[in-house]
Design an enzyme around this catalytic site. Structure first.
Site, PDB file in Angstrom:
ATOM      1  N   LYS A  17      -3.606   3.129  -2.515  1.00  6.75           N
ATOM      2  CA  LYS A  17      -4.781   3.941  -2.808  1.00  6.75           C
ATOM      3  C   LYS A  17      -4.679   5.229  -2.009  1.00  6.75           C
ATOM      4  CE  LYS A  17      -7.753  -0.066  -3.582  1.00  6.75           C
ATOM      5  NZ  LYS A  17      -9.013  -0.736  -3.236  1.00  6.75           N
ATOM      6  N   MET A  74      -9.332   8.319   9.070  1.00  5.65           N
ATOM      7  CA  MET A  74      -9.775   8.707   7.725  1.00  5.65           C
ATOM      8  C   MET A  74     -10.793   9.842   7.755  1.00  5.65           C
ATOM      9  SD  MET A  74      -9.983   4.918   5.979  1.00  5.65           S
ATOM     10  CE  MET A  74     -10.869   4.167   7.352  1.00  5.65           C
ATOM     11  N   ASP A  91       0.820  -1.208   0.000  1.00  6.74           N
ATOM     12  CA  ASP A  91       0.000   0.000   0.000  1.00  6.74           C
ATOM     13  C   ASP A  91       0.853   1.257   0.000  1.00  6.74           C
ATOM     14  OD1 ASP A  91      -2.371  -1.310  -0.044  1.00  6.74           O
ATOM     15  OD2 ASP A  91      -2.807  -1.123   2.095  1.00  6.74           O
TER      16      ASP A  91
END
Length: 505
Positions: free
Chosen positions: A58, A167, A36
């Site tokens: 991502k 997030m 990642d």
């Protein structure tokens, strides 16, 4: 064919020191690594040189690999008999989007193993010195994703002692509003921890009423938010280093290793290196070759840069000579770095000016320059002529010869440009006027017609640090300001200046 296997490994908070023993073992044996974007580069050094490394990270707003492609990669390499490590930040089962990957492996009858990692939800508050539980202030805490606030039960969450939110960089304002609507106080403490546990960790402490304005314009990914009275229990680590949490952009010559980078890292900084100079041989060796053939006629050899030393001696050796050819010549160098490179050739300078700048060389020269013949190997174009002029004023005969060229790279490094755009850079350092000029040119090239308005915006929250007065002059001319200037015009002096500035802030 040998049976392959996929290992879904939690990378933890990024540093090798906090990786599980099992995770470390698997990385050292990996044949294929699929990782990642939030995985730190240090972990990638653990895999064998023959390992195929695929970045499928991502990141919001940036090009990324879709989940279907990731699933296909895992299955394909496993069916080829490869030992595949799927490295995911934190713990793979905590907001790790691992379910689609496991389903794809199960459907293809691919064996797999889950390896836990330390979740940033637990580690980031710890690294910031914030306890998530306390016998009086916090008997429970909840961990939630702030990616889609409307899907959460804010009435229930607002009743919990402590909230940990992941997030939520783009939804902070919405989250704060929802909590206040449910009765949480404007004065309730909140902490935001960006890049928790890494060398670039930053921590903001505020209240629900003030935090949105306080971090306006700051890119908060990746970040963890802690809301609750436990924030006031924060313990500061006495072992913290002065540049912890600072991301420093070092402008340097392409392909040159940077001792400066190591110095900054030892003080806690995260360093991004930006190639801002290309060092090449001169367009012609003729003048330098002629000077080398007449070395015995010179009284002094003056070297003002590490590159000048390197190219002069490489050419000397190429022509079949060695340092004995300098037996009758005195050596003057400017700067500790230049002197250090000279010592690599087994030579010691006869004179180093005390201020480590070329301008002071003539002022403090140890003998009369009248009728002295001086050889000055230098950059082919773009160098300052003041030293030559001052030597000639002292009646020295100066022979300038091009020893190397310094040019501007054709394009800015993509990682650097991304960091500047996302405003994750705190300090930019310049060790020469040429790096300032080339930095400006590269940024101007990216911004095209709007550069006059856009460059100040790009540098709005960035401190500009200069190694000395001449470099500062160029910073003022092109960038409009200098925030930090070294008092000793060396890389050590520039490091000290950065440290002193952070201790004041």
């Amino acid at each position: 064919m040998r049976l392959g296997k996929v290992y879904l490994v939690g990378a933890g908070v990024g540093k090798i020191a906090y990786l599980t023993v099992r995770g470390h073992q698997l990385l050292t044996q990996a044949e294929v690594l699929i990782y990642d974007a939030l995985v730190e580069s240090d972990l990638l050094t653990l895999v064998p040189e023959t390992c195929l490394k695929l970045n499928v990270g991502k990141r919001g707003g940036l090009p990324s690999t879709d989940q279907r492609t990731i699933n296909q990669l895992l299955v394909a390499y496993c069916l080829q008999g490869k030992q595949v490590v799927r490295l995911k930040s934190g713990d793979p089962l905590i907001f790790g989007r691992v379910n689609p990957e496991i389903e794809a492996l199960q459907q293809a009858n691919c064996p797999y193993e889950l390896v836990p990692g330390v979740s940033s939800a637990l580690a980031a508050p710890l690294f910031a010195g914030i306890p998530l539980t306390d016998k009086n202030l916090s008997r429970c805490f909840a961990v939630v994703s702030g990616h889609e606030p409307d899907l959460l039960d804010w009435q229930g969450l607002s009743k919990l002692d402590t909230l940990v939110i992941l997030m939520a960089g783009k939804t902070l304002g919405e989250i704060v509003a929802k909590l206040q609507e449910q009765g949480r106080s404007h004065s309730e403490p909140i902490a935001i921890i960006r890049h928790g546990g890494s060398s670039q960790q930053q921590v903001w402490i505020s209240t629900l009423g003030d935090i949105v304005d306080q971090i306006a314009g700051v890119a908060l990914s990746p970040a963890i938010m802690v809301i609750g009275e436990v924030v006031n229990l924060r313990m500061i680590d006495a072992s913290s280093r002065p540049l912890d949490g600072q991301t420093v952009l070092v402008t340097r010559a392409a392909e040159q290793s940077s001792q400066f980078t190591l110095m900054l890292q030892q003080e806690g900084a995260k360093v991004i290196e930006m190639p801002a100079l290309e060092i090449l041989p001169p367009s012609s060796w003729q003048e330098l070759d002629t000077a080398i053939s007449q070395l015995s006629s010179f009284d002094w050899l003056i070297l003002t840069s590490a590159n000048g030393v390197k190219f002069f001696f490489e050419r000397l050796y190429h022509l079949g000579h060695d340092v004995r050819a300098l037996g009758g010549i005195k050596l003057a160098v400017v700067g500790k770095k230049t002197d250090s490179v000279l010592k690599n050739y087994g030579l010691k300078a006869d004179f180093i000016p005390p201020n480590f700048v070329a301008d002071s060389l003539v002022e403090t020269f140890p003998e009369s320059l009248t009728n002295k013949k001086v050889l000055f190997p230098r950059v082919e174009t773009g160098g300052r002529d003041l030293l030559v002029q001052e030597l000639q004023k002292q009646s020295a005969q100066v022979i300038e010869v091009p020893a190397y060229q310094s040019g501007c790279p054709s394009k800015i490094d993509p990682e650097v440009w991304q960091a500047l755009q996302q405003k994750t850079v705190n300090i930019i350092t310049f060790a020469s006027s040429k790096t300032v000029q080339n930095f400006y040119q590269l940024i101007k090239q990216e911004l095209e017609a709007n550069y006059l308005e856009a460059i100040p915006a790009i540098l709005e929250r960035v401190q500009i640090a200069s190694i000395g007065p001449q470099t500062s002059k160029t910073c003022y001319e092109l960038l409009g300001r200098v925030d930090i200037e070294a008092t000793e015009y060396t890389l050590e002096g520039l490091t000290d200046a950065l440290i002193k500035k952070q201790l004041i802030l």
